[in-house]
Design a protein around this motif. Structure first.
Motif, PDB file in Angstrom:
ATOM      1  N   LYS A  19      46.591 -13.362 -39.070  1.00  0.00           N
ATOM      2  CA  LYS A  19      45.981 -14.725 -38.545  1.00  0.00           C
ATOM      3  C   LYS A  19      47.129 -15.278 -37.602  1.00  0.00           C
ATOM      4  N   THR A  20      48.474 -14.681 -37.836  1.00  0.00           N
ATOM      5  CA  THR A  20      49.148 -15.375 -37.278  1.00  0.00           C
ATOM      6  C   THR A  20      49.448 -15.011 -35.652  1.00  0.00           C
ATOM      7  N   ASN A  21      48.744 -15.745 -34.761  1.00  0.00           N
ATOM      8  CA  ASN A  21      49.031 -15.303 -33.307  1.00  0.00           C
ATOM      9  C   ASN A  21      48.342 -16.590 -32.501  1.00  0.00           C
ATOM     10  N   VAL A  22      48.631 -16.389 -31.243  1.00  0.00           N
ATOM     11  CA  VAL A  22      48.405 -17.668 -30.326  1.00  0.00           C
ATOM     12  C   VAL A  22      46.855 -17.867 -30.229  1.00  0.00           C
ATOM     13  N   LYS A  23      45.871 -16.866 -30.445  1.00  0.00           N
ATOM     14  CA  LYS A  23      44.642 -17.382 -30.218  1.00  0.00           C
ATOM     15  C   LYS A  23      43.956 -18.133 -31.649  1.00  0.00           C
TER      16      LYS A  23
ATOM     17  N   PHE B  39      45.890 -19.993 -33.442  1.00  0.00           N
ATOM     18  CA  PHE B  39      46.540 -21.538 -33.339  1.00  0.00           C
ATOM     19  C   PHE B  39      45.532 -22.357 -32.281  1.00  0.00           C
ATOM     20  N   ALA B  40      45.169 -21.434 -31.193  1.00  0.00           N
ATOM     21  CA  ALA B  40      44.644 -22.279 -30.293  1.00  0.00           C
ATOM     22  C   ALA B  40      42.977 -22.802 -30.890  1.00  0.00           C
ATOM     23  N   ASN B  41      42.527 -22.035 -31.500  1.00  0.00           N
ATOM     24  CA  ASN B  41      41.244 -22.190 -32.523  1.00  0.00           C
ATOM     25  C   ASN B  41      41.589 -23.342 -33.498  1.00  0.00           C
ATOM     26  N   TYR B  42      42.744 -23.177 -34.036  1.00  0.00           N
ATOM     27  CA  TYR B  42      43.085 -24.385 -34.888  1.00  0.00           C
ATOM     28  C   TYR B  42      42.977 -25.634 -34.390  1.00  0.00           C
ATOM     29  N   LEU B  43      43.596 -25.659 -33.125  1.00  0.00           N
ATOM     30  CA  LEU B  43      43.510 -26.839 -32.257  1.00  0.00           C
ATOM     31  C   LEU B  43      42.370 -27.352 -31.831  1.00  0.00           C
TER      32      LEU B  43
ATOM     33  N   LYS C 243      41.810 -22.236 -21.780  1.00  0.00           N
ATOM     34  CA  LYS C 243      41.040 -21.130 -21.128  1.00  0.00           C
ATOM     35  C   LYS C 243      39.623 -21.123 -22.079  1.00  0.00           C
ATOM     36  N   MET C 244      39.802 -21.151 -23.483  1.00  0.00           N
ATOM     37  CA  MET C 244      38.640 -20.886 -24.394  1.00  0.00           C
ATOM     38  C   MET C 244      37.530 -22.129 -24.320  1.00  0.00           C
ATOM     39  N   TYR C 245      38.104 -23.243 -24.224  1.00  0.00           N
ATOM     40  CA  TYR C 245      37.275 -24.771 -24.368  1.00  0.00           C
ATOM     41  C   TYR C 245      37.761 -25.690 -23.161  1.00  0.00           C
ATOM     42  N   PRO C 246      37.537 -25.155 -22.071  1.00  0.00           N
ATOM     43  CA  PRO C 246      37.898 -25.954 -20.689  1.00  0.00           C
ATOM     44  C   PRO C 246      37.270 -27.395 -20.779  1.00  0.00           C
TER      45      PRO C 246
END
Length: 254
Positions: A63-67, A69-73, A102-105
């Protein structure tokens, strides 16, 4: 830092001021204190400034990846009950901000990136073969800045401790690979969020041409340069950085 870390649910974060929320996203080796000047300035200008501690070293390797972390945000934004936020990210933090946008504009009113990964990064996960050599790590930390004096002993010690902790080193390398894997060159032309790009003219980690490429690929962006400045503009030239960002937000009506 003068601000206390709040612990609520799965989140640790700093919060100051009242008003429109600005969420600050730190980089791979960047402590929350890197944004001290940004917090002080914007928390007194009608903004609520928040810095969540990103779970860079606490998740499983998968789970250590950019995606993630973006979901954590995104979870943090939902946890705080915000419909819309302004994001500011440095280095890996900029990449997380871009990926989240990109995911949650619909949740991102505006984005500010400085020295962001996402297109190209040299040295994010390289050069740690001599990690036990303090002087080598010191030079690596100094190279992040135009002025090597900005790399205080405290900063060098923190980097040294991180790369000599086996768990953190493995995660650091995983994050670096993830940053390359999550290249955003194909996504950026479709992202309409107003974006302010603030770049150091002497950045050796993400060189100036990377800032130019971000500006070329993003349809709604403005690019600003800071001279005699490396990879962490908000630390090296805090007053100039704050003025550029503040003027841009004012001009955009945010």
């Amino acid at each position: 830092m003068t601000h206390h870390l709040k612990k609520e649910g799965k989140f640790n974060y700093i919060e100051a001021g009242e008003g429109t929320p600005i969420i600050l996203l730190h980089g791979l080796m960047g402590g929350l204190s890197n944004f001290e000047a940004v917090i002080e300035f914007f928390s007194n200008k009608g903004y609520k400034v928040l810095i969540p501690e990103l779970p860079l070293y606490s998740l499983s390797l998968l789970k250590t990846n950019v995606k993630t972390f973006a979901n954590y945000l995104h979870d943090f934004v939902v946890f705080k009950g915000y419909d819309e936020v302004i994001l500011l990210g440095n280095s890996l933090g900029g990449h997380i901000g871009l990926y989240h946008t990109k995911m949650y504009p619909e949740t991102v009113k505006a984005l500010i990136i400085t020295g962001s990964s996402g297109l190209y990064e040299s040295a994010m996960g390289s050069g740690y073969t001599k990690r036990s050599d303090y002087e080598v790590i010191k030079k690596k930390a100094q190279d992040v800045f135009y002025d090597p004096e900005v790399a205080t002993k405290e900063i060098v010690d923190e980097v040294f401790e991180t790369v000599n902790d086996r768990n953190k080193l493995v995660k650091t390398l995983a994050i670096a690979k993830s940053a390359i894997r999550h290249n955003m060159s194909k996504d950026l032309p479709n992202m309409q969020t107003p974006t302010c790009i603030i770049w150091g003219k002497n950045d050796q980690v993400t060189p100036p041409e990377v800032g130019v490429e971000f500006n070329d690929l993003l349809p709604n962006s403005d690019l600003f340069w800071i001279d005699k400045c490396g990879h962490a503009a908000m630390m090296e030239h805090p007053e100039t950085f704050n003025k550029i960002m503040s003027d841009w937000l004012e001009k955009k009506g945010f």
